[in-house]
Design a protein around this motif. Sequence first.
Motif, PDB file in Angstrom:
ATOM      1  N   ALA A  23      -4.520 -25.067 -32.617  1.00 20.51           N
ATOM      2  CA  ALA A  23      -3.826 -26.334 -32.454  1.00 20.51           C
ATOM      3  C   ALA A  23      -4.578 -27.491 -33.078  1.00 20.51           C
ATOM      4  N   ARG A  24      -3.813 -28.570 -33.322  1.00 24.88           N
ATOM      5  CA  ARG A  24      -4.380 -29.847 -33.750  1.00 24.88           C
ATOM      6  C   ARG A  24      -3.971 -30.902 -32.733  1.00 24.88           C
ATOM      7  N   GLU A  25      -4.800 -31.898 -32.572  1.00 30.07           N
ATOM      8  CA  GLU A  25      -4.459 -32.983 -31.668  1.00 30.07           C
ATOM      9  C   GLU A  25      -3.611 -34.018 -32.395  1.00 30.07           C
ATOM     10  N   ILE A  26      -2.464 -34.376 -31.805  1.00 28.16           N
ATOM     11  CA  ILE A  26      -1.589 -35.408 -32.345  1.00 28.16           C
ATOM     12  C   ILE A  26      -1.471 -36.521 -31.305  1.00 28.16           C
ATOM     13  N   VAL A 126       5.911 -34.101 -29.064  1.00 22.90           N
ATOM     14  CA  VAL A 126       5.418 -35.307 -29.730  1.00 22.90           C
ATOM     15  C   VAL A 126       6.519 -36.353 -29.707  1.00 22.90           C
ATOM     16  N   ILE A 127       6.192 -37.548 -29.238  1.00 21.19           N
ATOM     17  CA  ILE A 127       7.183 -38.596 -28.992  1.00 21.19           C
ATOM     18  C   ILE A 127       6.838 -39.861 -29.786  1.00 21.19           C
ATOM     19  N   MET A 139       8.664 -41.020 -39.204  1.00 23.18           N
ATOM     20  CA  MET A 139       8.641 -39.879 -40.123  1.00 23.18           C
ATOM     21  C   MET A 139       7.216 -39.419 -40.384  1.00 23.18           C
ATOM     22  N   ALA A 140       6.287 -40.352 -40.529  1.00 22.22           N
ATOM     23  CA  ALA A 140       4.895 -39.974 -40.738  1.00 22.22           C
ATOM     24  C   ALA A 140       4.365 -39.175 -39.549  1.00 22.22           C
ATOM     25  N   LEU A 141       4.734 -39.596 -38.338  1.00 29.92           N
ATOM     26  CA  LEU A 141       4.314 -38.885 -37.126  1.00 29.92           C
ATOM     27  C   LEU A 141       4.944 -37.499 -37.056  1.00 29.92           C
ATOM     28  N   TYR A 142       6.253 -37.433 -37.265  1.00 34.64           N
ATOM     29  CA  TYR A 142       6.970 -36.158 -37.141  1.00 34.64           C
ATOM     30  C   TYR A 142       6.466 -35.130 -38.150  1.00 34.64           C
ATOM     31  N   THR A 143       6.330 -35.551 -39.400  1.00 35.12           N
ATOM     32  CA  THR A 143       5.937 -34.592 -40.427  1.00 35.12           C
ATOM     33  C   THR A 143       4.488 -34.157 -40.243  1.00 35.12           C
TER      34      THR A 143
END
Length: 304
Positions: A23-26, A126-127, A139-143
């Motif tokens: 996993a990666r932290e978002i 992710v919200i 979009m930057a967050l989602y992608t």
Amino acid sequence: MSSLPRLAAALLAATILAAPAAAREITHAMGVTDVPDNPQRIVVLTNEGTEALLAVGITPVGAVKSFLGNPWYDHIAADMADVTVVGEESAVNLEVLVALEPDLIIGNKMRQEAIYEQLSAIAPTVISERLRGDWKINMALYTDAAGKGEEGKAALAAFDARVAALHDALGSSLDEEISIARFMSGQTRIYFKDTFSGLILNEIGFHRPANQDKDDFAEPITKERIPEFEGDRLFYFTYETGNGEANAQAEDWLADPLWQNLNVVKAGKVHAVDDAVWNTAGGIIAANLMLDDVETIYGLSSTR
């Protein structure tokens, strides 16, 4: 077994599987979440999020229904043929969502804050913070969450390059003050700058009439305020869901003497544009289609 116990059991089982192995932290609007390095089964709970994923080559396994269309906007329908509908932005069907066994869920705080804990029990979630004019930020967050951050940046950079080219091609046409109206069932709104189309028009370099040149969303108005739609050019869109009421609203207002007396109407510079493209879809695919419309209306060559 009734649907509620089934859902509770599914959520419990999903909780055990929700933490990804690699996993990666978002960091997002609801905190920090570990997401899979390469998620394969993504469910997206906003219309603009659906377009963000499609633009970087990801077809979600599930998505909320488009606000217009059956069930998808015309401009994305071909790419969404095999995607499962998981309810609507403000009414997510958790039972259907659980059955899809997602490894990543993407949503928005304005829409899904109340069910965030339930979503997180199903899969890493992710919200984003806001909608309206925040589609690029989102979009930057989602992608990034979907493991396609570089592709997302490239798509946004290509859009910004189109905007810059369009700005240069428009030249003195940018001196025009652009007015925006929306017709809905029993309601007409005047749109300001904190809107999807308002933000893009501002990026291109257009001006707005003084009464619309504010960093707000929109305001319902009565017929007596039709003169507030005055401008050098006027775009309007109609949110018609199929019962004909929004189209009737538009026809009534367009025939009103106050509307007919607008200088922009007399000059023949009023344009009906697609509500899905100019307002409702709110994502990068619609944004590019909106630029196409501006190019066509102003008689310019395509910047695609």
